[in-house]
Design an enzyme around this catalytic site. Structure first.
Site, short mmCIF file in Angstrom:
data_model
loop_
_atom_site.label_atom_id
_atom_site.label_comp_id
_atom_site.label_asym_id
_atom_site.label_seq_id
_atom_site.Cartn_x
_atom_site.Cartn_y
_atom_site.Cartn_z
N PHE A 115 -0.58 3.54 2.12
CA PHE A 115 -0.71 4.73 1.28
C PHE A 115 -1.83 4.59 0.23
CE2 PHE A 115 1.43 6.32 -2.83
CZ PHE A 115 0.75 7.54 -2.83
N THR A 151 2.64 -4.14 -9.83
CA THR A 151 3.51 -3.00 -10.09
C THR A 151 4.27 -3.15 -11.41
OG1 THR A 151 5.59 -1.97 -9.32
CG2 THR A 151 5.16 -4.19 -8.56
N ASP A 152 4.63 -2.03 -11.99
CA ASP A 152 5.44 -2.08 -13.22
C ASP A 152 6.83 -2.68 -12.97
OD1 ASP A 152 6.59 0.05 -11.82
OD2 ASP A 152 6.36 1.51 -13.45
N GLU A 153 7.24 -2.73 -11.69
CA GLU A 153 8.59 -3.24 -11.38
C GLU A 153 8.75 -4.70 -11.74
OE1 GLU A 153 10.52 -2.05 -7.83
OE2 GLU A 153 9.49 -0.13 -7.75
N TYR A 174 11.88 -7.31 -3.66
CA TYR A 174 10.50 -6.81 -3.69
C TYR A 174 9.79 -7.17 -5.00
CZ TYR A 174 6.78 -3.48 -4.76
OH TYR A 174 5.60 -2.92 -5.19
N LYS A 234 6.54 -9.69 -5.96
CA LYS A 234 5.30 -9.25 -6.63
C LYS A 234 5.08 -10.05 -7.91
CE LYS A 234 2.94 -6.21 -5.61
NZ LYS A 234 1.75 -6.18 -4.72
P1 NAD Z 1 2.35 0.70 1.80
O1 NAD Z 1 3.63 0.07 2.24
O2 NAD Z 1 2.13 2.14 2.03
O3 NAD Z 1 1.12 -0.08 2.49
C1 NAD Z 1 1.06 -1.45 2.62
C2 NAD Z 1 -0.02 -1.79 3.65
O4 NAD Z 1 -0.10 -3.22 3.75
C3 NAD Z 1 0.27 -1.27 5.06
O5 NAD Z 1 -0.89 -0.69 5.61
C4 NAD Z 1 0.66 -2.52 5.83
O6 NAD Z 1 0.32 -2.46 7.22
C5 NAD Z 1 -0.17 -3.58 5.11
N1 NAD Z 1 0.41 -4.93 5.27
C6 NAD Z 1 1.71 -5.30 5.10
N2 NAD Z 1 1.84 -6.62 5.34
C7 NAD Z 1 0.59 -7.09 5.62
C8 NAD Z 1 0.09 -8.37 5.93
N3 NAD Z 1 0.90 -9.43 6.01
N4 NAD Z 1 -1.24 -8.51 6.16
C9 NAD Z 1 -2.05 -7.43 6.10
N5 NAD Z 1 -1.63 -6.19 5.83
C10 NAD Z 1 -0.32 -6.01 5.59
O7 NAD Z 1 2.22 0.32 0.27
P2 NAD Z 1 1.52 1.12 -0.92
O8 NAD Z 1 2.50 2.03 -1.53
O9 NAD Z 1 0.21 1.65 -0.47
O10 NAD Z 1 1.30 -0.08 -1.96
C11 NAD Z 1 0.09 -0.82 -1.98
C12 NAD Z 1 0.16 -1.86 -3.07
O11 NAD Z 1 0.34 -1.24 -4.32
C13 NAD Z 1 1.32 -2.85 -2.93
O12 NAD Z 1 0.85 -4.12 -3.28
C14 NAD Z 1 2.36 -2.36 -3.91
O13 NAD Z 1 3.14 -3.43 -4.40
C15 NAD Z 1 1.47 -1.78 -5.00
N6 NAD Z 1 2.06 -0.69 -5.79
C16 NAD Z 1 2.59 0.41 -5.18
C17 NAD Z 1 3.09 1.46 -5.95
C18 NAD Z 1 3.66 2.70 -5.32
O14 NAD Z 1 4.17 3.56 -6.03
N7 NAD Z 1 3.59 2.89 -4.01
C19 NAD Z 1 3.04 1.37 -7.35
C20 NAD Z 1 2.50 0.22 -7.94
C21 NAD Z 1 1.99 -0.79 -7.14
O1 TDX Z 2 16.22 8.42 -0.67
C1 TDX Z 2 16.00 8.05 -1.84
N1 TDX Z 2 16.81 8.50 -2.84
C2 TDX Z 2 16.66 8.13 -4.14
O2 TDX Z 2 17.43 8.56 -5.01
C3 TDX Z 2 14.91 7.18 -2.19
C4 TDX Z 2 13.99 6.68 -1.12
C5 TDX Z 2 14.76 6.85 -3.50
N2 TDX Z 2 15.62 7.28 -4.44
C6 TDX Z 2 15.39 6.87 -5.84
C7 TDX Z 2 15.29 5.38 -6.07
C8 TDX Z 2 14.33 5.29 -7.23
O3 TDX Z 2 15.04 5.43 -8.45
O4 TDX Z 2 14.12 7.40 -6.22
C9 TDX Z 2 13.41 6.48 -7.06
C10 TDX Z 2 12.08 6.13 -6.41
O5 TDX Z 2 12.37 5.38 -5.26
P1 TDX Z 2 11.20 4.80 -4.31
O6 TDX Z 2 10.34 5.93 -3.86
O7 TDX Z 2 11.84 3.94 -3.29
O8 TDX Z 2 10.34 3.96 -5.36
P2 TDX Z 2 10.69 2.73 -6.33
O9 TDX Z 2 11.89 2.02 -5.87
O10 TDX Z 2 10.67 3.26 -7.73
O11 TDX Z 2 9.40 1.81 -6.07
C11 TDX Z 2 8.08 2.41 -5.94
O12 TDX Z 2 7.35 2.30 -7.14
C12 TDX Z 2 6.86 1.06 -7.52
C13 TDX Z 2 7.30 1.77 -4.79
O13 TDX Z 2 8.06 1.84 -3.60
C14 TDX Z 2 6.91 0.35 -5.12
O14 TDX Z 2 6.10 -0.18 -4.08
C15 TDX Z 2 6.15 0.34 -6.41
O15 TDX Z 2 5.87 -0.98 -6.77
#
Ligand code: NAD
Ligand code: TDX
Length: 336
Positions: A12, A126-128, A151, A155
């Site tokens: 993503f 991540t903030d997590e 998770y 991180k």
């Molecule tokens: P995502 O799950 O959509 O994408 C992760 C990508 O990494 C995928 O394309 C997957 O194929 C690839 N991948 C997984 N394992 C791999 C490996 N061993 N080698 C090479 N590629 C691999 O995740 P995202 O939401 O795009 O998150 C990207 C980064 O940002 C992560 O490090 C996540 O911790 C961080 N992050 C995400 C959020 C969020 O809200 N989604 C917020 C803060 C930080």
């Molecule tokens: O079906 C659901 N119902 C629900 O209530 C899902 C999928 C989530 N939730 C809640 C759980 C969380 O409080 O919604 C909130 C957001 O959930 P997620 O989308 O799973 O995100 P979160 O757990 O907050 O983590 C995300 O933000 C920080 C990303 O997945 C992480 O990769 C990132 O680091």
């Protein structure tokens, strides 16, 4: 030309990062290394795949031989490490792959980056990693790490390892810690795309617990522009929090989606809470704003509507996904 290794660039945030950079600049050559797990999708990169400044390699960041080969062949000088297992619920069902990819994989990248004397290593975190907040307060860069899920603990381990490589070997590491992202190409296991897609399909919307957990939402392009800035101007050895000061409870977001799509709140279904569910995240991004001059460009009201409409319009993108892996996963969880 800056030769940059972007890992996880088919996911993503990584795919939005690559598309955005290649759209606006021509001084970066991007090598995208992605294992194409269930979350990786090359459809996200259709607009970039033929760009002369881009190449894709399918592979694992934990594969040291391959990573060495890439650094050597492409004379990599910059790394942006997005690659990760990213979904909290999956880490609760099975944690091992989270440590293999997020910890061991990051270790391989750091070791290789050291060997090839790179100029900057950006660890996307991540903030997590800070854990959970009560009703008051914000996470700053000096908030102690206190991760609660497999998770977030993986991180946090990667963050500490990256900093150890800076302190011990002088590796030019910077870390960003961002809040919850939303936008196009987000895998429909995460809250916002899941709720949009279930609403469009008139399926139940599973709300964990009381629905009052709070997340701090940022549009993916704002996160990526912060990452780009930190890659170029961030001070090595520093952490930068990234957030848009937009706290919302889950139930508020879900109701907003239903209203925008003209669907009934009867679709809402309260389900069992996530184990160890963090109550509230909220980011103080004063440091990146005052030291690097970053600020979010998108208002939540504008960007959330744009995002929902993207999923409405790009049905083909998610239909392909939900006909496979995603349905199997959720069928087990919610008996859909
Ligand atoms: P995502 O799950 O959509 O994408 C992760 C990508 O990494 C995928 O394309 C997957 O194929 C690839 N991948 C997984 N394992 C791999 C490996 N061993 N080698 C090479 N590629 C691999 O995740 P995202 O939401 O795009 O998150 C990207 C980064 O940002 C992560 O490090 C996540 O911790 C961080 N992050 C995400 C959020 C969020 O809200 N989604 C917020 C803060 C930080
Ligand atoms: O079906 C659901 N119902 C629900 O209530 C899902 C999928 C989530 N939730 C809640 C759980 C969380 O409080 O919604 C909130 C957001 O959930 P997620 O989308 O799973 O995100 P979160 O757990 O907050 O983590 C995300 O933000 C920080 C990303 O997945 C992480 O990769 C990132 O680091």
């Amino acid at each position: 030309m800056k030769n940059i290794l972007v890992t996880g660039g088919a996911g993503f945030i990584g795919s939005n990062f690559i598309n955005n950079i290649l759209e606006k600049r021509d001084d970066y050559f991007i090598v995208n290394l992605d294992k194409l797990t269930y979350a990786g999708n090359l459809d996200n990169l259709r607009q970039s795949e033929n760009n002369k400044n881009y190449t894709f390699i399918k592979g694992d960041i934990a594969n040291s031989e391959l990573v060495n080969f890439i650094f050597e062949k492409y004379k990599i000088k910059y790394v942006v490490n997005f690659a990760a297992e990213s979904h909290v619920d999956r880490s609760i069902s099975g944690s091992q792959i989270f440590y293999t990819t997020n910890v061991i994989g990051t270790n391989v990248l750091l070791e290789t980056a050291m060997k090839f004397k790179i100029e900057k290593f950006l660890q996307i975190s991540t903030d997590e990693v800070y854990g959970s907040l009560g009703a008051e307060g914000l996470f700053t860069e000096s908030t102690p790490l206190s991760p609660n899920s497999p998770y977030s603990s993986s991180k946090a381990a990667a963050d500490m390892m990256a900093m150890a490589f800076y302190h011990t070997y002088g590796l030019p590491v910077v870390i960003t810690r961002c809040s919850n992202n939303y936008g196009p190409y987000q895998f429909p296991e995460k809250l916002i795309p899941l709720m949009v897609i279930n609403s469009l399909s008139n399926k139940k919307l599973p709300v964990y617990g009381d629905g009052l957990n709070v997340r701090d939402w940022i549009y993916v392009i704002d996160h990526n522009e912060a990452a780009e800035l930190v890659l170029e101007k961030g001070k090595i050895g520093e952490v930068y929090n990234v957030g848009a000061s937009n706290e919302m409870s889950n139930i508020e977001i879900i109701k907003l989606i239903l209203r925008h799509l003209g669907k009934s709140e009867d679709l809402i279904q309260y389900v069992k809470d996530r184990l160890g569910h963090d109550r509230r995240y909220a980011i103080d991004s004063t440091k990146i704003q005052s030291e690097l001059g970053w600020k979010p460009k998108y208002s939540f009201e504008q960007a959330i509507e744009k995002t929902i409409d993207w999923y409405v319009k790009d049905k083909v993108w998610w239909e392909k996904i939900i006909s496979g892996e995603y349905l199997k996963y959720y069928a087990n969880q919610y008996k859909m």
